[in-house]
Write a protein that holds these residues in place. Structure first.
Motif, PDB file in Angstrom:
ATOM      1  N   ARG A  27       0.853  -1.189   0.000  1.00 30.28           N
ATOM      2  CA  ARG A  27       0.000   0.000   0.000  1.00 30.28           C
ATOM      3  C   ARG A  27       0.888   1.237   0.000  1.00 30.28           C
ATOM      4  NH1 ARG A  27      -5.290  -0.540   0.785  1.00 30.28           N
ATOM      5  NH2 ARG A  27      -5.532   1.567   1.624  1.00 30.28           N
ATOM      6  N   ILE A  28       0.483   2.214  -0.777  1.00 29.42           N
ATOM      7  CA  ILE A  28       1.272   3.428  -0.921  1.00 29.42           C
ATOM      8  C   ILE A  28       0.427   4.624  -0.522  1.00 29.42           C
ATOM      9  CG2 ILE A  28       2.691   2.456  -2.772  1.00 29.42           C
ATOM     10  CD1 ILE A  28       0.993   4.042  -4.758  1.00 29.42           C
ATOM     11  N   LYS A  29       1.111   5.720  -0.290  1.00 29.88           N
ATOM     12  CA  LYS A  29       0.451   6.975   0.056  1.00 29.88           C
ATOM     13  C   LYS A  29       0.722   7.975  -1.058  1.00 29.88           C
ATOM     14  CE  LYS A  29       0.340  10.679   3.513  1.00 29.88           C
ATOM     15  NZ  LYS A  29       0.911  11.179   4.786  1.00 29.88           N
ATOM     16  N   LEU A  56      -4.026   9.943  -0.446  1.00 27.36           N
ATOM     17  CA  LEU A  56      -4.671   8.671  -0.755  1.00 27.36           C
ATOM     18  C   LEU A  56      -3.837   7.548  -0.169  1.00 27.36           C
ATOM     19  CD1 LEU A  56      -5.368   9.260  -4.563  1.00 27.36           C
ATOM     20  CD2 LEU A  56      -6.976   9.621  -2.715  1.00 27.36           C
ATOM     21  N   HIS A  57      -4.492   6.554   0.425  1.00 22.93           N
ATOM     22  CA  HIS A  57      -3.851   5.318   0.864  1.00 22.93           C
ATOM     23  C   HIS A  57      -4.483   4.191   0.052  1.00 22.93           C
ATOM     24  CE1 HIS A  57      -1.784   7.042   4.415  1.00 22.93           C
ATOM     25  NE2 HIS A  57      -2.797   7.904   4.382  1.00 22.93           N
ATOM     26  N   ALA A  58      -3.667   3.530  -0.805  1.00 26.14           N
ATOM     27  CA  ALA A  58      -4.240   2.547  -1.723  1.00 26.14           C
ATOM     28  C   ALA A  58      -3.182   1.518  -2.105  1.00 26.14           C
ATOM     29  CB  ALA A  58      -4.772   3.238  -2.977  1.00 26.14           C
ATOM     30  N   THR A  59      -3.655   0.471  -2.780  1.00 26.64           N
ATOM     31  CA  THR A  59      -2.777  -0.577  -3.314  1.00 26.64           C
ATOM     32  C   THR A  59      -2.528  -0.299  -4.788  1.00 26.64           C
ATOM     33  OG1 THR A  59      -3.704  -2.171  -1.762  1.00 26.64           O
ATOM     34  CG2 THR A  59      -2.478  -3.051  -3.637  1.00 26.64           C
ATOM     35  N   LEU A  60      -1.250  -0.286  -5.186  1.00 27.19           N
ATOM     36  CA  LEU A  60      -0.879   0.028  -6.568  1.00 27.19           C
ATOM     37  C   LEU A  60      -1.012  -1.222  -7.436  1.00 27.19           C
ATOM     38  CD1 LEU A  60       0.270   2.106  -8.567  1.00 27.19           C
ATOM     39  CD2 LEU A  60       2.560   1.377  -7.875  1.00 27.19           C
ATOM     40  N   ILE A  61      -1.726  -1.074  -8.554  1.00 29.08           N
ATOM     41  CA  ILE A  61      -1.921  -2.194  -9.489  1.00 29.08           C
ATOM     42  C   ILE A  61      -1.032  -2.041 -10.719  1.00 29.08           C
ATOM     43  CG2 ILE A  61      -3.590  -3.370 -10.973  1.00 29.08           C
ATOM     44  CD1 ILE A  61      -5.747  -2.571  -9.028  1.00 29.08           C
ATOM     45  N   ALA A  62      -1.015  -0.850 -11.294  1.00 31.29           N
ATOM     46  CA  ALA A  62      -0.229  -0.614 -12.508  1.00 31.29           C
ATOM     47  C   ALA A  62       0.115   0.863 -12.587  1.00 31.29           C
ATOM     48  CB  ALA A  62      -0.995  -1.058 -13.755  1.00 31.29           C
ATOM     49  N   PHE A  63       1.086   1.166 -13.471  1.00 30.24           N
ATOM     50  CA  PHE A  63       1.512   2.548 -13.686  1.00 30.24           C
ATOM     51  C   PHE A  63       2.183   2.624 -15.048  1.00 30.24           C
ATOM     52  CE2 PHE A  63       4.992   0.265 -11.817  1.00 30.24           C
ATOM     53  CZ  PHE A  63       6.108   0.718 -12.489  1.00 30.24           C
ATOM     54  N   ASP A  64       2.477   3.839 -15.505  1.00 25.24           N
ATOM     55  CA  ASP A  64       3.194   4.028 -16.761  1.00 25.24           C
ATOM     56  C   ASP A  64       4.282   5.071 -16.557  1.00 25.24           C
ATOM     57  OD1 ASP A  64       1.813   6.361 -16.577  1.00 25.24           O
ATOM     58  OD2 ASP A  64       0.598   6.081 -18.370  1.00 25.24           O
ATOM     59  N   GLU A  78      -9.364   7.839   0.734  1.00 22.55           N
ATOM     60  CA  GLU A  78      -8.990   9.213   0.408  1.00 22.55           C
ATOM     61  C   GLU A  78      -9.421  10.144   1.538  1.00 22.55           C
ATOM     62  OE1 GLU A  78      -9.570  12.560  -3.152  1.00 22.55           O
ATOM     63  OE2 GLU A  78     -10.691  10.658  -3.194  1.00 22.55           O
ATOM     64  N   THR A  79      -8.529  10.999   1.920  1.00 26.92           N
ATOM     65  CA  THR A  79      -8.832  12.060   2.890  1.00 26.92           C
ATOM     66  C   THR A  79      -8.437  13.387   2.270  1.00 26.92           C
ATOM     67  OG1 THR A  79      -6.648  11.792   3.907  1.00 26.92           O
ATOM     68  CG2 THR A  79      -8.466  10.553   4.877  1.00 26.92           C
ATOM     69  N   TRP A  80      -9.276  14.395   2.488  1.00 27.93           N
ATOM     70  CA  TRP A  80      -8.996  15.705   1.929  1.00 27.93           C
ATOM     71  C   TRP A  80      -9.497  16.787   2.872  1.00 27.93           C
ATOM     72  CZ3 TRP A  80     -12.950  12.612   0.456  1.00 27.93           C
ATOM     73  CH2 TRP A  80     -14.240  13.153   0.484  1.00 27.93           C
ATOM     74  N   LYS A  81      -9.048  17.974   2.652  1.00 25.62           N
ATOM     75  CA  LYS A  81      -9.423  19.121   3.466  1.00 25.62           C
ATOM     76  C   LYS A  81     -10.470  19.932   2.715  1.00 25.62           C
ATOM     77  CE  LYS A  81      -4.865  19.505   5.630  1.00 25.62           C
ATOM     78  NZ  LYS A  81      -3.676  20.371   5.840  1.00 25.62           N
ATOM     79  N   ARG A  82     -11.562  20.202   3.427  1.00 30.56           N
ATOM     80  CA  ARG A  82     -12.611  21.029   2.838  1.00 30.56           C
ATOM     81  C   ARG A  82     -12.554  22.406   3.475  1.00 30.56           C
ATOM     82  NH1 ARG A  82     -18.594  18.776   2.890  1.00 30.56           N
ATOM     83  NH2 ARG A  82     -17.647  17.410   1.323  1.00 30.56           N
ATOM     84  N   LYS A  83     -12.610  23.379   2.642  1.00 34.22           N
ATOM     85  CA  LYS A  83     -12.540  24.744   3.143  1.00 34.22           C
ATOM     86  C   LYS A  83     -13.870  25.120   3.793  1.00 34.22           C
ATOM     87  CE  LYS A  83     -10.747  29.222   1.741  1.00 34.22           C
ATOM     88  NZ  LYS A  83     -10.273  30.040   0.603  1.00 34.22           N
ATOM     89  N   GLY A  84     -13.796  25.673   5.021  1.00 37.50           N
ATOM     90  CA  GLY A  84     -15.006  26.046   5.748  1.00 37.50           C
ATOM     91  C   GLY A  84     -15.687  27.265   5.142  1.00 37.50           C
ATOM     92  N   PRO A  85     -16.967  27.488   5.522  1.00 39.51           N
ATOM     93  CA  PRO A  85     -17.686  28.657   4.988  1.00 39.51           C
ATOM     94  C   PRO A  85     -17.094  29.956   5.524  1.00 39.51           C
ATOM     95  CG  PRO A  85     -18.976  27.575   6.688  1.00 39.51           C
ATOM     96  CD  PRO A  85     -17.803  26.689   6.445  1.00 39.51           C
TER      97      PRO A  85
END
Length: 201
Positions: free
Chosen positions: A135-137, A150-158, A170-177
């Protein structure tokens, strides 16, 4: 009279091609000139003579019979080769034999998975992650900075670093009002839906 005088003044040594006193001009105009080899072949130029000495297949000038025989021999060989080729084709496609199977050489297919095996350097680290199912970040960004990760398992890449992931968290920051700014000296703002009492001045 002049020819007789020229013949009398010309010696045999001057018109003999084998003599050291040979004079080609007198040999051309003398009636006593003898050709050393009467049946010697004639060629158009010196280059043709040199080729004839090496290859022995150049026909001299005036031998039309040899030219005709050579052309007939070429035609006979051509017809013989065509006949042999037709016979081979008949044997190849005979009814009892059928069509001969053709063996097709399979080309080596090149796709994303085969190219991953040849990755080196920084992309080689991603290859190890694919092989070991690690698992990669992955940190994502936007125009203002870091958006999330993102924390996930890598399947393929180019080679353009496009990643194929699974089991993604997936974790992300949401901007408050934004809070409404109150200009100084105006007091508290009137909430929506209420009528403001207007006092006469």
């Amino acid at each position: 009279m002049s020819e007789q005088n020229s013949d009398s003044s010309t010696s045999e040594s001057e018109i003999s091609a084998c003599s050291s006193n040979f004079d080609p001009l007198k040999a051309l105009y003398s009636a006593k000139t003898k050709i050393p080899v009467e049946n010697a072949p004639m060629y158009e130029n010196l280059a043709q003579y040199e080729i004839a000495q090496k290859k022995k297949d150049v026909i001299p000038v005036g031998h039309s019979e040899q030219v005709r025989k050579r052309e007939e021999e070429k035609e006979r060989k051509r017809l013989q080769e065509e006949k042999e080729l037709q016979e081979k084709n008949k044997q190849r496609f005979a009814k009892y034999q059928g069509m001969m199977p053709t063996v097709r050489r399979l080309k080596k297919t090149k796709n994303l998975l085969t190219r991953i095996e040849q990755m080196e350097g920084p992309l080689g680290v991603l290859k190890d992650c694919v092989d070991q199912r690690l698992r990669i970040k992955v940190i994502t960004r936007n125009e203002r900075g870091i958006r999330g990760d993102l924390h996930a398992t890598l399947i393929a890449f180019d080679k353009q670093w496009n990643l194929a992931l699974c089991d993604v968290l997936e974790t992300w920051k949401r901007k408050g009002p934004k809070k409404r700014k109150i200009p100084p000296g105006l007091g508290t703002p009137v909430p929506k839906g209420t009528a403001a009492a207007i006092s006469p001045v």
